[in-house]
Structures are given as C-alpha cells and as structure tokens.
Design a protein around this motif. Structure first.
Motif, PDB file in Angstrom:
ATOM      1  N   GLU A 191       0.860  -1.181   0.000  1.00 14.23           N
ATOM      2  CA  GLU A 191       0.000   0.000   0.000  1.00 14.23           C
ATOM      3  C   GLU A 191       0.895   1.230   0.000  1.00 14.23           C
ATOM      4  OE1 GLU A 191      -3.978   0.590   1.893  1.00 14.23           O
ATOM      5  OE2 GLU A 191      -3.211  -1.005   3.183  1.00 14.23           O
ATOM      6  N   HIS A 192       0.676   2.100  -0.979  1.00 15.19           N
ATOM      7  CA  HIS A 192       1.591   3.211  -1.205  1.00 15.19           C
ATOM      8  C   HIS A 192       0.805   4.515  -1.194  1.00 15.19           C
ATOM      9  CE1 HIS A 192       5.219   4.660  -3.857  1.00 15.19           C
ATOM     10  NE2 HIS A 192       5.127   5.305  -2.714  1.00 15.19           N
ATOM     11  N   PHE A 193       1.214   5.455  -0.360  1.00  9.90           N
ATOM     12  CA  PHE A 193       0.568   6.763  -0.255  1.00  9.90           C
ATOM     13  C   PHE A 193       1.568   7.831  -0.683  1.00  9.90           C
ATOM     14  CE2 PHE A 193      -1.432   3.913   2.708  1.00  9.90           C
ATOM     15  CZ  PHE A 193      -2.777   4.197   2.629  1.00  9.90           C
ATOM     16  N   VAL A 194       1.229   8.560  -1.754  1.00  9.72           N
ATOM     17  CA  VAL A 194       2.126   9.587  -2.278  1.00  9.72           C
ATOM     18  C   VAL A 194       1.320  10.828  -2.644  1.00  9.72           C
ATOM     19  CG1 VAL A 194       3.887   8.015  -3.142  1.00  9.72           C
ATOM     20  CG2 VAL A 194       1.943   8.590  -4.589  1.00  9.72           C
ATOM     21  N   GLY A 203      -7.340  13.000   3.255  1.00  7.49           N
ATOM     22  CA  GLY A 203      -7.678  11.698   2.708  1.00  7.49           C
ATOM     23  C   GLY A 203      -7.988  10.721   3.820  1.00  7.49           C
ATOM     24  N   THR A 204      -9.038   9.897   3.630  1.00  9.50           N
ATOM     25  CA  THR A 204      -9.322   8.827   4.585  1.00  9.50           C
ATOM     26  C   THR A 204      -9.374   7.507   3.834  1.00  9.50           C
ATOM     27  OG1 THR A 204     -11.763   8.758   4.475  1.00  9.50           O
ATOM     28  CG2 THR A 204     -10.765  10.444   5.893  1.00  9.50           C
ATOM     29  N   VAL A 205      -8.805   6.483   4.442  1.00 12.50           N
ATOM     30  CA  VAL A 205      -8.810   5.140   3.855  1.00 12.50           C
ATOM     31  C   VAL A 205      -9.174   4.156   4.956  1.00 12.50           C
ATOM     32  CG1 VAL A 205      -7.459   3.343   2.714  1.00 12.50           C
ATOM     33  CG2 VAL A 205      -7.039   5.747   2.163  1.00 12.50           C
ATOM     34  N   VAL A 206     -10.158   3.311   4.681  1.00 14.49           N
ATOM     35  CA  VAL A 206     -10.526   2.219   5.589  1.00 14.49           C
ATOM     36  C   VAL A 206     -10.272   0.916   4.842  1.00 14.49           C
ATOM     37  CG1 VAL A 206     -12.383   1.070   6.847  1.00 14.49           C
ATOM     38  CG2 VAL A 206     -12.201   3.567   6.882  1.00 14.49           C
ATOM     39  N   ALA A 207      -9.472   0.041   5.430  1.00 12.13           N
ATOM     40  CA  ALA A 207      -9.083  -1.207   4.775  1.00 12.13           C
ATOM     41  C   ALA A 207      -9.429  -2.400   5.660  1.00 12.13           C
ATOM     42  CB  ALA A 207      -7.590  -1.201   4.466  1.00 12.13           C
ATOM     43  N   ASP A 208     -10.034  -3.408   5.063  1.00 16.57           N
ATOM     44  CA  ASP A 208     -10.361  -4.656   5.756  1.00 16.57           C
ATOM     45  C   ASP A 208      -9.615  -5.802   5.082  1.00 16.57           C
ATOM     46  OD1 ASP A 208     -12.391  -3.703   7.649  1.00 16.57           O
ATOM     47  OD2 ASP A 208     -13.581  -3.307   5.868  1.00 16.57           O
ATOM     48  N   TYR A 209      -8.869  -6.556   5.882  1.00 16.77           N
ATOM     49  CA  TYR A 209      -8.121  -7.703   5.381  1.00 16.77           C
ATOM     50  C   TYR A 209      -8.619  -8.953   6.098  1.00 16.77           C
ATOM     51  CZ  TYR A 209      -4.909  -3.980   4.013  1.00 16.77           C
ATOM     52  OH  TYR A 209      -4.366  -2.840   3.500  1.00 16.77           O
ATOM     53  N   THR A 210      -9.066  -9.927   5.324  1.00 14.89           N
ATOM     54  CA  THR A 210      -9.493 -11.205   5.880  1.00 14.89           C
ATOM     55  C   THR A 210      -8.531 -12.280   5.389  1.00 14.89           C
ATOM     56  OG1 THR A 210     -11.811 -10.508   5.874  1.00 14.89           O
ATOM     57  CG2 THR A 210     -11.361 -12.866   6.062  1.00 14.89           C
ATOM     58  N   VAL A 211      -7.896 -12.979   6.330  1.00  9.97           N
ATOM     59  CA  VAL A 211      -6.912 -14.000   5.996  1.00  9.97           C
ATOM     60  C   VAL A 211      -7.485 -15.341   6.440  1.00  9.97           C
ATOM     61  CG1 VAL A 211      -4.477 -14.649   6.140  1.00  9.97           C
ATOM     62  CG2 VAL A 211      -5.140 -12.261   6.446  1.00  9.97           C
ATOM     63  N   ARG A 212      -7.891 -16.127   5.463  1.00 13.12           N
ATOM     64  CA  ARG A 212      -8.582 -17.376   5.756  1.00 13.12           C
ATOM     65  C   ARG A 212      -7.625 -18.462   6.258  1.00 13.12           C
ATOM     66  NH1 ARG A 212     -13.584 -15.625   6.592  1.00 13.12           N
ATOM     67  NH2 ARG A 212     -14.530 -14.637   4.754  1.00 13.12           N
ATOM     68  N   GLU A 213      -8.193 -19.594   6.622  1.00 11.01           N
ATOM     69  CA  GLU A 213      -7.471 -20.692   7.246  1.00 11.01           C
ATOM     70  C   GLU A 213      -6.224 -21.084   6.443  1.00 11.01           C
ATOM     71  OE1 GLU A 213      -8.309 -25.323   8.657  1.00 11.01           O
ATOM     72  OE2 GLU A 213      -9.956 -24.011   8.021  1.00 11.01           O
ATOM     73  N   GLY A 214      -5.073 -21.076   7.119  1.00 11.74           N
ATOM     74  CA  GLY A 214      -3.830 -21.510   6.504  1.00 11.74           C
ATOM     75  C   GLY A 214      -3.249 -20.547   5.488  1.00 11.74           C
ATOM     76  N   ALA A 215      -3.810 -19.372   5.338  1.00 14.73           N
ATOM     77  CA  ALA A 215      -3.337 -18.399   4.343  1.00 14.73           C
ATOM     78  C   ALA A 215      -2.231 -17.516   4.926  1.00 14.73           C
ATOM     79  CB  ALA A 215      -4.493 -17.543   3.845  1.00 14.73           C
ATOM     80  N   THR A 216      -1.498 -16.845   4.020  1.00 15.79           N
ATOM     81  CA  THR A 216      -0.401 -15.967   4.415  1.00 15.79           C
ATOM     82  C   THR A 216      -0.526 -14.635   3.694  1.00 15.79           C
ATOM     83  OG1 THR A 216       1.086 -17.859   4.746  1.00 15.79           O
ATOM     84  CG2 THR A 216       2.101 -15.680   4.506  1.00 15.79           C
ATOM     85  N   LEU A 217      -0.476 -13.556   4.456  1.00 14.43           N
ATOM     86  CA  LEU A 217      -0.524 -12.203   3.906  1.00 14.43           C
ATOM     87  C   LEU A 217       0.716 -11.437   4.340  1.00 14.43           C
ATOM     88  CD1 LEU A 217      -1.882  -9.656   2.635  1.00 14.43           C
ATOM     89  CD2 LEU A 217      -2.996  -9.299   4.864  1.00 14.43           C
ATOM     90  N   GLY A 218       1.416 -10.858   3.357  1.00  3.92           N
ATOM     91  CA  GLY A 218       2.497  -9.928   3.643  1.00  3.92           C
ATOM     92  C   GLY A 218       2.068  -8.542   3.195  1.00  3.92           C
ATOM     93  N   LEU A 219       2.047  -7.585   4.090  1.00  4.70           N
ATOM     94  CA  LEU A 219       1.578  -6.230   3.778  1.00  4.70           C
ATOM     95  C   LEU A 219       2.674  -5.230   4.103  1.00  4.70           C
ATOM     96  CD1 LEU A 219      -0.673  -4.216   3.000  1.00  4.70           C
ATOM     97  CD2 LEU A 219      -1.412  -4.269   5.396  1.00  4.70           C
ATOM     98  N   ALA A 220       3.112  -4.475   3.085  1.00  6.94           N
ATOM     99  CA  ALA A 220       4.079  -3.399   3.286  1.00  6.94           C
ATOM    100  C   ALA A 220       3.375  -2.071   3.027  1.00  6.94           C
ATOM    101  CB  ALA A 220       5.270  -3.558   2.345  1.00  6.94           C
ATOM    102  N   ILE A 221       3.524  -1.130   3.938  1.00  7.09           N
ATOM    103  CA  ILE A 221       2.869   0.179   3.836  1.00  7.09           C
ATOM    104  C   ILE A 221       3.943   1.253   3.750  1.00  7.09           C
ATOM    105  CG2 ILE A 221       1.319   1.820   4.945  1.00  7.09           C
ATOM    106  CD1 ILE A 221       0.055  -0.573   6.415  1.00  7.09           C
ATOM    107  N   LEU A 222       3.921   2.020   2.677  1.00 13.66           N
ATOM    108  CA  LEU A 222       4.828   3.150   2.515  1.00 13.66           C
ATOM    109  C   LEU A 222       4.004   4.421   2.432  1.00 13.66           C
ATOM    110  CD1 LEU A 222       7.459   4.632   1.963  1.00 13.66           C
ATOM    111  CD2 LEU A 222       7.304   3.910  -0.436  1.00 13.66           C
ATOM    112  N   GLN A 223       4.148   5.278   3.424  1.00 14.99           N
ATOM    113  CA  GLN A 223       3.413   6.548   3.467  1.00 14.99           C
ATOM    114  C   GLN A 223       4.393   7.685   3.265  1.00 14.99           C
ATOM    115  OE1 GLN A 223       2.587  10.094   4.509  1.00 14.99           O
ATOM    116  NE2 GLN A 223       2.984   9.172   6.522  1.00 14.99           N
ATOM    117  N   ASP A 224       4.289   8.344   2.106  1.00 20.56           N
ATOM    118  CA  ASP A 224       5.217   9.414   1.748  1.00 20.56           C
ATOM    119  C   ASP A 224       4.431  10.593   1.167  1.00 20.56           C
ATOM    120  OD1 ASP A 224       7.589  10.703   1.453  1.00 20.56           O
ATOM    121  OD2 ASP A 224       8.247   9.610  -0.322  1.00 20.56           O
ATOM    122  N   ALA A 225       3.395  10.995   1.864  1.00 14.27           N
ATOM    123  CA  ALA A 225       2.536  12.087   1.396  1.00 14.27           C
ATOM    124  C   ALA A 225       3.234  13.431   1.566  1.00 14.27           C
ATOM    125  CB  ALA A 225       1.220  12.074   2.163  1.00 14.27           C
ATOM    126  N   SER A 226       2.670  14.460   0.935  1.00 16.09           N
ATOM    127  CA  SER A 226       3.261  15.794   0.990  1.00 16.09           C
ATOM    128  C   SER A 226       3.106  16.403   2.381  1.00 16.09           C
ATOM    129  CB  SER A 226       2.589  16.708  -0.039  1.00 16.09           C
ATOM    130  OG  SER A 226       1.358  17.190   0.469  1.00 16.09           O
TER     131      SER A 226
END
Length: 429
Positions: A191-194, A203-226
């Motif tokens: 997720e990249h904010f520029v 700006g407003t952002v609402v994010a929902d992440y659902t990770v089901r049984e045995g699943a793998t999520l890698g999330l990298a967040i880069l916030q570089d707004a003005s």
C-alpha cells in the motif's frame, strides 16, 4: 469541518441507507476532542475549522500523475491506482495473475453488490472516536476489491496506490479497501501513499483484510505524502486458524497522519506480526494506534516499532495487546523504542496489556531517549565525522524494524528513502 450535504447515491438500497446512517452519525458526534481518550494526543481543532469540499472526480481523472511517482523496485505485479479517491485505469494494471481478482470497488458493486453487503453495511459504534470511519463509510465512492482464490500462490507483489493530487486545495477524498486471502493462499501487497502536489487535502482510507485458514498475507505500507496532507487510515485484519499476516510500515510524510491498525486473531495457531518506523521533522504530527486481540488458543503476535522525531514534530504510539478469556497458549510481545533528535520534539508512547486467560506468555516495553553518546564517541574515535556517525546510528536504530521484509529490492529502497529523510539534526551537533 462540515459534513457534506448528502451522500452520493448508488441505487443500491442497503448501501445508500448505510451511507446515510453513517453521515448522520458523523454529523451527530463531530470530530473527537482532546477529552476523548483515543484522541487525547492528537488535537483536531485546526482541522475542524477548515471547510473541506469533496474532491472533484473529473479533475482527479484528468490530473497529471507521472508513473515514476509510485514506481517501486521489486513490485511488478498487478496495480490499482487512485487519485484523490478516483480510480485511474490509465495508471493501473488489473491483470494480477491466475486466482486473483483485482477490481475497483465501483465496478465490483455494479456487477455483484450482494457479496459486499456485510463489509459495506457495517455499522460502526456511534461515537466521536469513529468519526472518520463514519465519514469514510458515508462518502467513499470507490476503492479496491482484492480476492485471492483458495490455495493460490501469487508470485508477484500487488500494489495499491493512493495519490493525493495536490491540485484541489481544501478538498477531501475517501477510499475503501477490501482484501480477502482464500484458504491456503499467499500474497504480498504494497500500500503506497504519495502526493503529486502540495495543496492542503484530507484523505481517509478504511481497509479490511481477511486471511482465511492456513493463508499468508504480507503487507508493506509506505506513506510518503506531501507536508500539506492530512491522512487518516484505519486497517482491520482478521486471521482464521493457522493464518499468518506480517505488516511492515514506513511513515515519512504528511502534516497530520493517523494510522489505526487492529488485528482480530480469531483462529487457533494464527500469527500476526508488525514492524514499523516513523521519521518526523518540522511540525509533523503522526499518531499510530496498534491493537492486537487474541481470541483463540495457541496464537502469537510480535510487534516491533521505532520512531524518531526532530524539529517541533510530535509522534504518538499506542500499542495494546488484549488476550481474551479462553485464549490459552497465547505468546505476544510488543516493543516500541523512540529517539528524540531535538529539544523541541515530542514522542508519547503508551503500551497496554490486558490478559484474561491462563497459560499466557506476554511482554511489552517502550523507551524514549537520545542517541547514545558512547556510541557516537566510539565512531568518531575511528575517524568517522560527526554528521556521518549520527546518521549511521539513527539509521541502524530504525532499520531494525525493516530488516525482516523479505522483498530485498523493496527493503533496500525503503532504507534509501529513510536515509534521505533523516531529520536535519543528524547532520549537525
């Protein structure tokens, strides 16, 4: 800050009703004040006095945004780009590979709205602490729907980009992100904010992440707004049995930034890890709110966050671990360490631990200090100039939170960005 006179109509009865209800809730409570415990370190008086109109969709669709603005090494999979909350097909690439559905929210709603009803018709508790969630639920007209099929292994990282154009002064935009990782699947998301300009925008952002049984999520967040951007984000992660999610966050930009990240660890043996860094200067204000709720047996979490503040900036970090009754076998830890590089900077840190179960292993800790003078002396005695010595120590302090990011090219890029943004006081005595 005034709410809009009405909400954009979609023609979907349940969605329009939910939007009206959320707008009414926002109008009733207004923005949280200093007496609200969740916002006591982040005053919103200046924001409340600003008149913000909704960003114009036509202007956002035509805004000049160069692709180089959000290009990241090691990130070459599907991409969804939004400018002032408006999807830009010309900047996006929705072909994310087999087993992946990546679509704008508006398109997904037009095709099959009913599967999205549970997420979008969610009723937040009516209170000022959730004011921005109400505002987002009422006014967000687009966003991302990302579904990864059961057992799919997504080879290339996917990218979700939010661009503040800077071309529409005193405006606000809102976006929603819905991600579901199917059973046994794995995916990496950035997720990249520029910002493309420096006009004042919210700006407003609402994010929902659902990770089901045995699943793998890698999330990298880069916030570089003005430096003129106000950005309010809320992320909610739900982990089923044997699921794993890891979040890496680097916060560099923005004038006023708040990031709320909540994890619901509801499946046995699930794991949630977070790593985060913020580097502040000038009069920046950044507020991170992390909550991890362990609600099942034999779950684990590990949080490691670093912060540096220079100038007259202010950082806020609250990290809470809650172990529910019956969540025996939980193993949870949280560490937050911070550096003050100026006598006028401030960092407030608040670790919290609530345990209602037996047979639990949990620990938390927080520190606020300055660069170690003995380490500085050691480096200088080896012929390293003061400027470089201070930079080396500050970078080493922060990089501890990024070194576990598996994408080497992205990890090195984030390190370079961090070096470029190190507060000016690392370059002077």
């Amino acid at each position: 800050m005034d709410a809009a006179a009405g909400v954009p109509a979609t023609g979907i009865a349940w969605l329009d009703a939910a939007r009206r209800e959320n707008l009414e809730a926002f109008a009733e409570t207004g923005l949280p004040e200093g007496r609200n415990e969740a916002w006591k370190y982040t005053p919103l008086r200046a924001l409340s006095q600003r008149a913000l109109a909704l960003a114009d969709a036509a202007m956002a669709a035509g805004a000049d945004v160069p692709g180089a603005l959000f290009a990241l090494p090691g990130v070459d999979g599907g991409r969804a780009v939004f400018v002032d909350g408006v999807f830009r097909a010309d900047l996006s690439s929705l072909d994310a590979g087999t087993g992946v559905e990546l679509a704008p929210l508006a398109v997904a709603l037009a095709a099959q709205p009913e599967p999205l009803r549970f997420a979008l018709a969610n009723r937040y508790r009516r209170g000022a602490a959730d004011a921005f969630a109400h505002l987002n639920a009422a006014l967000a007209t687009d966003g991302v729907v990302l579904r990864v099929a059961d057992n799919a292994k997504v080879a290339k990282p996917l990218q979700i980009v939010h661009v503040t154009s800077g071309a529409q002064a005193d405006t606000a935009w809102h976006a929603r992100v819905l991600v579901e990782v199917g059973k046994g699947a794995s995916v990496d998301i950035v997720e990249h904010f520029v910002s493309a300009g420096a006009a004042t925008q919210l700006g407003t952002v609402v994010a929902d992440y659902t990770v089901r049984e045995g699943a793998t999520l890698g999330l990298a967040i880069l916030q570089d707004a003005s430096p003129a951007t106000t950005l309010i984000r809320r992320g909610q992660v739900r982990l089923d049995a044997d699921a794993q999610a890891t979040v890496h966050a680097l916060e560099l930009g923005g004038a006023l930034v708040r990031h709320e990240l909540t994890a619901e660890v509801v499946g046995d043996r699930a794991r949630f890890d977070t790593r985060g860094v913020f580097a502040l200067a000038g009069r920046q204000h950044l507020d991170t709110q992390l909550e991890v709720h362990h609600k099942a047996r034999d779950t684990a979490s590990d949080a490691l966050w670093r912060g540096i503040a220079d100038g007259r900036s202010r950082g806020v970090f609250r990290g809470a671990i809650v172990v529910a009754e019956g969540a025996d076998g939980t193993d949870a830890s949280l560490s937050n360490k911070n550096l003050l590089l100026s006598g006028s900077a401030e960092i407030d840190t608040k670790p919290e631990l609530e345990i209602y179960a037996d047979e639990v292993k949990a620990a938390h800790g927080a520190t606020i200090g300055q660069l170690d003078e003995r380490s500085l002396f050691y480096l200088r005695s080896r012929g390293i100039p003061l400027v470089e010595a201070r930079s080396l120590l500050t970078l080493a302090f922060c990089r501890a939170a990024l070194e576990s990011l598996p994408n080497e090219a992205l990890r090195e890029h984030l390190g370079d960005l961090l070096v470029a943004r190190l507060p000016a006081s690392t370059a002077a005595e």
